[in-house]
Write an enzyme that holds these catalytic residues in place. Sequence first.
Site, PDB file in Angstrom:
ATOM      1  N   ARG A  25       0.778  -1.196   0.163  1.00  0.00           N
ATOM      2  CA  ARG A  25       0.062   0.122   0.098  1.00  0.00           C
ATOM      3  C   ARG A  25       0.740   1.251  -0.034  1.00  0.00           C
ATOM      4  NH1 ARG A  25      -0.472   4.743   2.563  1.00  0.00           N
ATOM      5  NH2 ARG A  25      -0.204   3.583   4.615  1.00  0.00           N
ATOM      6  N   ASP A  26       1.479   1.492   1.221  1.00  0.00           N
ATOM      7  CA  ASP A  26       2.250   2.682   1.173  1.00  0.00           C
ATOM      8  C   ASP A  26       3.472   2.791   0.030  1.00  0.00           C
ATOM      9  OD1 ASP A  26       3.379   5.106   2.296  1.00  0.00           O
ATOM     10  OD2 ASP A  26       4.259   4.205   4.038  1.00  0.00           O
ATOM     11  N   HIS A 218       6.306   3.851  12.864  1.00  0.00           N
ATOM     12  CA  HIS A 218       6.540   3.834  11.332  1.00  0.00           C
ATOM     13  C   HIS A 218       7.533   4.805  10.989  1.00  0.00           C
ATOM     14  CE1 HIS A 218       4.536   3.552   7.372  1.00  0.00           C
ATOM     15  NE2 HIS A 218       5.215   4.728   7.144  1.00  0.00           N
ATOM     16  N   HIS A 220      10.841   6.460   8.714  1.00  0.00           N
ATOM     17  CA  HIS A 220      11.244   6.593   7.592  1.00  0.00           C
ATOM     18  C   HIS A 220      12.796   6.884   7.505  1.00  0.00           C
ATOM     19  CE1 HIS A 220       7.483   7.697   5.140  1.00  0.00           C
ATOM     20  NE2 HIS A 220       7.335   6.731   5.468  1.00  0.00           N
ATOM     21  N   CYS A 251       7.745   9.202   1.672  1.00  0.00           N
ATOM     22  CA  CYS A 251       6.712  10.260   1.593  1.00  0.00           C
ATOM     23  C   CYS A 251       7.210  11.174   0.277  1.00  0.00           C
ATOM     24  CB  CYS A 251       6.881  10.963   2.864  1.00  0.00           C
ATOM     25  SG  CYS A 251       6.016  12.374   2.994  1.00  0.00           S
ATOM     26  N   ASN A 260      10.549   4.348   3.252  1.00  0.00           N
ATOM     27  CA  ASN A 260      10.376   3.479   4.407  1.00  0.00           C
ATOM     28  C   ASN A 260      11.410   2.837   4.772  1.00  0.00           C
ATOM     29  OD1 ASN A 260       7.266   3.643   4.946  1.00  0.00           O
ATOM     30  ND2 ASN A 260       7.026   3.315   2.736  1.00  0.00           N
TER      31      ASN A 260
END
Lengths: 311, 311
Positions: A25-26, A218, A220, A251, A260
């Site tokens: 997804r991300d 989460h 990065h 992002c 990520n």
Amino acid sequence: MPDLPMTLPSEGLPAHVTIYEVGARDGLQNEKAVVPVEVKAEFLNRLADAGLTTLEATSFVHPKWVPQLADAADLLAMLERRPGVDYPVLVPNERGLDRAVEAGVDHIAVFASATETFAEKNLNRALDSQFAMFEPTVKRALAEGLRVRAYVSMAFGDPWEGAVDPAQVAAVGRRLVEMGCRQLSLGDTIGTGTPGHAEAVIDACVAGGVPIDQIAVHFHDTYGQALANTLAALRRGVTTVDASTGGLGGCPYAKSATGNLATEDLVWMLDGLGVSHGARLADLVETSVWMADKLGRPSPSRVVKALAGAD
Amino acid sequence: MPDLPMTLPSEGLPAHVTIYEVGARDGLQNEKAVVPVEVKAEFLNRLADAGLTTLEATSFVHPKWVPQLADAADLLAMLERRPGVDYPVLVPNERGLDRAVEAGVDHIAVFASATETFAEKNLNRALDSQFAMFEPTVKRALAEGLRVRAYVSMAFGDPWEGAVDPAQVAAVGRRLVEMGCRQLSLGDTIGTGTPGHAEAVIDACVAGGVPIDQIAVHFHDTYGQALANTLAALRRGVTTVDASTGGLGGCPYAKSATGNLATEDLVWMLDGLGVSHGARLADLVETSVWMADKLGRPSPSRVVKALAGAD
């Protein structure tokens, strides 16, 4: 390197960590190219085969905003849902919830902001009024027996506002938990956080009434800090870590290609620390090499780079 | 991002860390191209201007083995040695020591192996007989009033032998300290170590009689673990960390382009943790951008990538 990493535990860490895999997804929502639905389904099947147990599969955001995931319903219909594997999906609103429920989803995630500016830019809402936007979605999801996770984005730094006060993150997190969200994912969306900062945000959330077992992190890797921050979070008792196989995604607001935390880099550390997680590194690396071929560019994961070139 | 990273200290860390900068030696000796001596001198001057206080300048190894650093004497003659800045050089043997002393060096480093196979391959000696090779060099250096550091390579993993027993590393380290080496640099030459492993190697050295303030760590980022390992080492009381501006260099035996921990990535973490070190991040990043232009390829440092593309 069959006997590497060498397993040498460290004090104060959990025995088991749940890897919340966000690559499908991300990761894929941030690819310029739209990946064919068959490739997405195979990606998720490979990740399940590699031993990952939580796979965020897709998003039911409006296709106008994220055309990369416009095939969400088709993907879920095509997917071989494996026993013991959880397939949450991102849902932005009630319309998205309708589509998710129709697709047989039992676990959703909503996407909140920790800062005023990002709430305005990403959600078109003031920080305080974002909750009114989520509430009907969360309430209905809970009433239908779904589990709900909430992302708290920009929980460390914000590209417009700079450093974010941990107390503000905790206040946002508390409201989401009170609303019924079972898990918070504290997102360092631009990757500027460092280990003491990770501890401070977690501590502020716990002090604000969020139980530690409802907190996920989460991170990065935009500034190379993701794994050090993860180590600090694990020492604080966090047991769910978001990561993306091959380091896919990131992002769009962060000014770098690196996004990520790569699942493989996390798994290497956990294997070395003797913290169980269920995934098999070699299978993840093989999947990342396969996906890199589909995407036409190499994985940014350091472990993938190191092992994919190995004999 | 003027207010990022946000400074939020973490318990159990030293107040100050000495960054032992290896870019000019370890970094440039691993470049295929030979960098002109004027560029090397400017690189070192820029690093001193950026606030770094320990700069390993070059190596007096035979030019046949490392042609990249054949200009060692010229470089030292050309260098503006700044007050308060230490310029150690690598010295493999007595002939190298002669050249170093002639060049006015007051701090040398010798290069040892923690494993049998690397000792044979790199030093052409059995593990146990490497000490006989260093001893005359170390003794003479000490007699002439020089300080001596010792690198212990393959202190975590070895590409031929796999995982390395921390007790073996401690035994090698102890002999070097007994010989008079003032500092040990424990090298994760292939980058496979993880945080518990870092602690175990440090603990073994301390238990073997090496004082913690004589231990430095030298992590490679080949598997993305360098900064997490550094954090673990700092919590054990280590206060000297090797790093390479821009992430230059690495180990020719490691199967990946990613090598040394980038000084900028380390500085970002230390700034976030409020651990002083004296260097100015913006100046380091500017230097890495300048050097990347000279080398014709981008820096692998995540911080450099993130900030060099910023507004």
